[in-house]
Scaffold this motif. Structure first.
Motif, PDB file in Angstrom:
ATOM      1  N   HIS A   1      -0.602   4.628   6.104  1.00  0.00           N
ATOM      2  CA  HIS A   1      -0.154   3.236   5.976  1.00  0.00           C
ATOM      3  C   HIS A   1       1.268   3.040   6.499  1.00  0.00           C
ATOM      4  O   HIS A   1       1.619   1.935   6.933  1.00  0.00           O
ATOM      5  CB  HIS A   1      -0.343   2.736   4.550  1.00  0.00           C
ATOM      6  CG  HIS A   1      -1.792   2.521   4.250  1.00  0.00           C
ATOM      7  ND1 HIS A   1      -2.459   1.371   4.589  1.00  0.00           N
ATOM      8  CD2 HIS A   1      -2.711   3.345   3.707  1.00  0.00           C
ATOM      9  CE1 HIS A   1      -3.718   1.487   4.257  1.00  0.00           C
ATOM     10  NE2 HIS A   1      -3.909   2.686   3.710  1.00  0.00           N
ATOM     11  N   THR A   2       2.065   4.106   6.515  1.00  0.00           N
ATOM     12  CA  THR A   2       3.373   4.011   7.171  1.00  0.00           C
ATOM     13  C   THR A   2       3.177   3.830   8.671  1.00  0.00           C
ATOM     14  O   THR A   2       3.849   2.999   9.299  1.00  0.00           O
ATOM     15  CB  THR A   2       4.239   5.255   6.858  1.00  0.00           C
ATOM     16  OG1 THR A   2       4.512   5.271   5.453  1.00  0.00           O
ATOM     17  CG2 THR A   2       5.561   5.230   7.613  1.00  0.00           C
ATOM     18  N   ALA A   3       2.249   4.572   9.254  1.00  0.00           N
ATOM     19  CA  ALA A   3       1.955   4.409  10.687  1.00  0.00           C
ATOM     20  C   ALA A   3       1.473   2.991  10.972  1.00  0.00           C
ATOM     21  O   ALA A   3       1.903   2.354  11.943  1.00  0.00           O
ATOM     22  CB  ALA A   3       0.922   5.439  11.135  1.00  0.00           C
ATOM     23  N   SER A   4       0.611   2.484  10.120  1.00  0.00           N
ATOM     24  CA  SER A   4       0.097   1.132  10.298  1.00  0.00           C
ATOM     25  C   SER A   4       1.206   0.090  10.130  1.00  0.00           C
ATOM     26  O   SER A   4       1.287  -0.874  10.891  1.00  0.00           O
ATOM     27  CB  SER A   4      -1.039   0.868   9.308  1.00  0.00           C
ATOM     28  OG  SER A   4      -1.606  -0.395   9.529  1.00  0.00           O
ATOM     29  N   ALA A   5       2.077   0.294   9.145  1.00  0.00           N
ATOM     30  CA  ALA A   5       3.185  -0.642   8.923  1.00  0.00           C
ATOM     31  C   ALA A   5       4.155  -0.621  10.098  1.00  0.00           C
ATOM     32  O   ALA A   5       4.659  -1.673  10.518  1.00  0.00           O
ATOM     33  CB  ALA A   5       3.911  -0.304   7.621  1.00  0.00           C
TER      34      ALA A   5
ATOM     35  N   TYR B   1       0.836  -1.205   0.000  1.00  0.00           N
ATOM     36  CA  TYR B   1       0.000   0.000   0.000  1.00  0.00           C
ATOM     37  C   TYR B   1       0.871   1.255   0.000  1.00  0.00           C
ATOM     38  O   TYR B   1       0.604   2.222  -0.718  1.00  0.00           O
ATOM     39  CB  TYR B   1      -0.934  -0.009   1.216  1.00  0.00           C
ATOM     40  CG  TYR B   1      -2.293   0.575   0.935  1.00  0.00           C
ATOM     41  CD1 TYR B   1      -2.451   1.925   0.653  1.00  0.00           C
ATOM     42  CD2 TYR B   1      -3.422  -0.219   0.964  1.00  0.00           C
ATOM     43  CE1 TYR B   1      -3.695   2.466   0.408  1.00  0.00           C
ATOM     44  CE2 TYR B   1      -4.679   0.319   0.718  1.00  0.00           C
ATOM     45  CZ  TYR B   1      -4.809   1.647   0.439  1.00  0.00           C
ATOM     46  OH  TYR B   1      -6.047   2.179   0.189  1.00  0.00           O
ATOM     47  N   ILE B   2       1.934   1.242   0.811  1.00  0.00           N
ATOM     48  CA  ILE B   2       2.841   2.396   0.859  1.00  0.00           C
ATOM     49  C   ILE B   2       3.513   2.600  -0.501  1.00  0.00           C
ATOM     50  O   ILE B   2       3.593   3.735  -0.997  1.00  0.00           O
ATOM     51  CB  ILE B   2       3.916   2.215   1.952  1.00  0.00           C
ATOM     52  CG1 ILE B   2       3.284   2.222   3.345  1.00  0.00           C
ATOM     53  CG2 ILE B   2       4.984   3.316   1.850  1.00  0.00           C
ATOM     54  CD1 ILE B   2       4.214   1.718   4.440  1.00  0.00           C
ATOM     55  N   ALA B   3       4.002   1.528  -1.105  1.00  0.00           N
ATOM     56  CA  ALA B   3       4.695   1.646  -2.391  1.00  0.00           C
ATOM     57  C   ALA B   3       3.778   2.220  -3.465  1.00  0.00           C
ATOM     58  O   ALA B   3       4.167   3.126  -4.218  1.00  0.00           O
ATOM     59  CB  ALA B   3       5.242   0.283  -2.827  1.00  0.00           C
ATOM     60  N   VAL B   4       2.552   1.725  -3.538  1.00  0.00           N
ATOM     61  CA  VAL B   4       1.605   2.240  -4.530  1.00  0.00           C
ATOM     62  C   VAL B   4       1.258   3.688  -4.221  1.00  0.00           C
ATOM     63  O   VAL B   4       1.196   4.538  -5.124  1.00  0.00           O
ATOM     64  CB  VAL B   4       0.337   1.353  -4.595  1.00  0.00           C
ATOM     65  CG1 VAL B   4      -0.735   1.987  -5.472  1.00  0.00           C
ATOM     66  CG2 VAL B   4       0.696  -0.035  -5.099  1.00  0.00           C
ATOM     67  N   SER B   5       1.069   4.005  -2.947  1.00  0.00           N
ATOM     68  CA  SER B   5       0.734   5.379  -2.559  1.00  0.00           C
ATOM     69  C   SER B   5       1.865   6.341  -2.881  1.00  0.00           C
ATOM     70  O   SER B   5       1.624   7.475  -3.316  1.00  0.00           O
ATOM     71  CB  SER B   5       0.392   5.427  -1.065  1.00  0.00           C
ATOM     72  OG  SER B   5      -0.738   4.627  -0.802  1.00  0.00           O
ATOM     73  N   ALA B   6       3.109   5.902  -2.671  1.00  0.00           N
ATOM     74  CA  ALA B   6       4.261   6.744  -3.011  1.00  0.00           C
ATOM     75  C   ALA B   6       4.311   6.973  -4.517  1.00  0.00           C
ATOM     76  O   ALA B   6       4.563   8.092  -4.979  1.00  0.00           O
ATOM     77  CB  ALA B   6       5.558   6.100  -2.519  1.00  0.00           C
ATOM     78  N   THR B   7       4.058   5.937  -5.269  1.00  0.00           N
ATOM     79  CA  THR B   7       4.054   6.047  -6.729  1.00  0.00           C
ATOM     80  C   THR B   7       2.957   6.982  -7.211  1.00  0.00           C
ATOM     81  O   THR B   7       3.147   7.759  -8.143  1.00  0.00           O
ATOM     82  CB  THR B   7       3.891   4.648  -7.360  1.00  0.00           C
ATOM     83  OG1 THR B   7       5.016   3.858  -6.988  1.00  0.00           O
ATOM     84  CG2 THR B   7       3.820   4.711  -8.862  1.00  0.00           C
ATOM     85  N   ASN B   8       1.800   6.932  -6.544  1.00  0.00           N
ATOM     86  CA  ASN B   8       0.672   7.791  -6.924  1.00  0.00           C
ATOM     87  C   ASN B   8       0.748   9.184  -6.301  1.00  0.00           C
ATOM     88  O   ASN B   8      -0.069  10.041  -6.615  1.00  0.00           O
ATOM     89  CB  ASN B   8      -0.656   7.131  -6.532  1.00  0.00           C
ATOM     90  CG  ASN B   8      -0.998   5.963  -7.430  1.00  0.00           C
ATOM     91  OD1 ASN B   8      -0.628   5.929  -8.595  1.00  0.00           O
ATOM     92  ND2 ASN B   8      -1.706   4.997  -6.878  1.00  0.00           N
ATOM     93  N   GLY B   9       1.693   9.392  -5.390  1.00  0.00           N
ATOM     94  CA  GLY B   9       1.855  10.701  -4.771  1.00  0.00           C
ATOM     95  C   GLY B   9       0.769  11.037  -3.762  1.00  0.00           C
ATOM     96  O   GLY B   9       0.418  12.212  -3.607  1.00  0.00           O
ATOM     97  N   CYS B  10       0.241  10.036  -3.055  1.00  0.00           N
ATOM     98  CA  CYS B  10      -0.820  10.291  -2.076  1.00  0.00           C
ATOM     99  C   CYS B  10      -0.210  10.456  -0.687  1.00  0.00           C
ATOM    100  O   CYS B  10       0.038   9.473   0.018  1.00  0.00           O
ATOM    101  CB  CYS B  10      -1.842   9.166  -2.078  1.00  0.00           C
ATOM    102  SG  CYS B  10      -3.189   9.476  -0.901  1.00  0.00           S
ATOM    103  N   GLU B  11       0.012  11.699  -0.286  1.00  0.00           N
ATOM    104  CA  GLU B  11       0.622  11.993   1.011  1.00  0.00           C
ATOM    105  C   GLU B  11      -0.176  11.383   2.163  1.00  0.00           C
ATOM    106  O   GLU B  11       0.399  10.831   3.110  1.00  0.00           O
ATOM    107  CB  GLU B  11       0.730  13.507   1.198  1.00  0.00           C
ATOM    108  CG  GLU B  11       1.310  13.915   2.526  1.00  0.00           C
ATOM    109  CD  GLU B  11       1.327  15.426   2.726  1.00  0.00           C
ATOM    110  OE1 GLU B  11       1.835  15.847   3.783  1.00  0.00           O
ATOM    111  OE2 GLU B  11       0.839  16.181   1.867  1.00  0.00           O
ATOM    112  N   TYR B  12      -1.491  11.486   2.083  1.00  0.00           N
ATOM    113  CA  TYR B  12      -2.338  10.964   3.157  1.00  0.00           C
ATOM    114  C   TYR B  12      -2.146   9.457   3.322  1.00  0.00           C
ATOM    115  O   TYR B  12      -1.931   8.960   4.430  1.00  0.00           O
ATOM    116  CB  TYR B  12      -3.812  11.282   2.904  1.00  0.00           C
ATOM    117  CG  TYR B  12      -4.642  10.925   4.107  1.00  0.00           C
ATOM    118  CD1 TYR B  12      -4.857  11.853   5.111  1.00  0.00           C
ATOM    119  CD2 TYR B  12      -5.142   9.634   4.270  1.00  0.00           C
ATOM    120  CE1 TYR B  12      -5.562  11.518   6.258  1.00  0.00           C
ATOM    121  CE2 TYR B  12      -5.844   9.289   5.409  1.00  0.00           C
ATOM    122  CZ  TYR B  12      -6.049  10.230   6.396  1.00  0.00           C
ATOM    123  OH  TYR B  12      -6.736   9.892   7.534  1.00  0.00           O
TER     124      TYR B  12
END
Length: 130
Positions: free
Chosen positions: A86-90, A70-81
């Motif tokens: 998901h970093t907190a959850s990880a 989830y973090i990797a996809v979010s970083a790729t998509n540029g979703c700061e939220y």
């Protein structure tokens, strides 16, 4: 900015989703993502059911790996939220700074090679096709 719907002011339909989030996650916190999309209860319900199924159902991918993806996809998509949540959850599931660094290196490398493959319009090797 979108109005955040707090539990106290939520409709019964929204409260039911919030209650399910609390039970599933085993805590009382409802984060701003859910409060924002609660402005449209059908989207809240649909999105929660999808996230719940994908992120918490039994499967071969363990909970930490799911968060890392989830973090990797979010970083790729540029979703700061999503990166932050998901970093907190990880981290709660055992991710440390070394794992995070390796994850970001993999995501960055995959983005680079994906762009090279797309730019060069490289045909897929026959042996890689399924």
């Amino acid at each position: 900015m979108t109005k955040l719907i707090e539990y106290e002011e939520a409709s019964d339909e929204v409260r039911a989703v919030y209650d399910d989030i609390r039970v599933t996650r085993q805590n009382d916190y409802i984060n701003n993502f859910w409060k924002a999309i609660a402005n449209h209860p059908p989207t809240l319900q649909r999105t929660w059911q999808s996230v719940k199924e994908v992120m918490t159902s039994p499967g071969e991918i363990d909970p930490l790996m799911r968060e890392l993806i989830y973090i990797a996809v979010s970083a790729t998509n540029g979703c700061e939220y999503c990166i932050a949540s998901h970093t907190a959850s990880a981290r709660a599931k055992g991710m440390n700074d070394t794992i995070f660094g390796e994850l970001m290196a993999i995501a960055a490398t995959a983005n680079m090679t994906n762009r090279l493959a797309n730019g060069y319009q490289i045909p897929v090797d026959e042996r890689f096709k399924t």
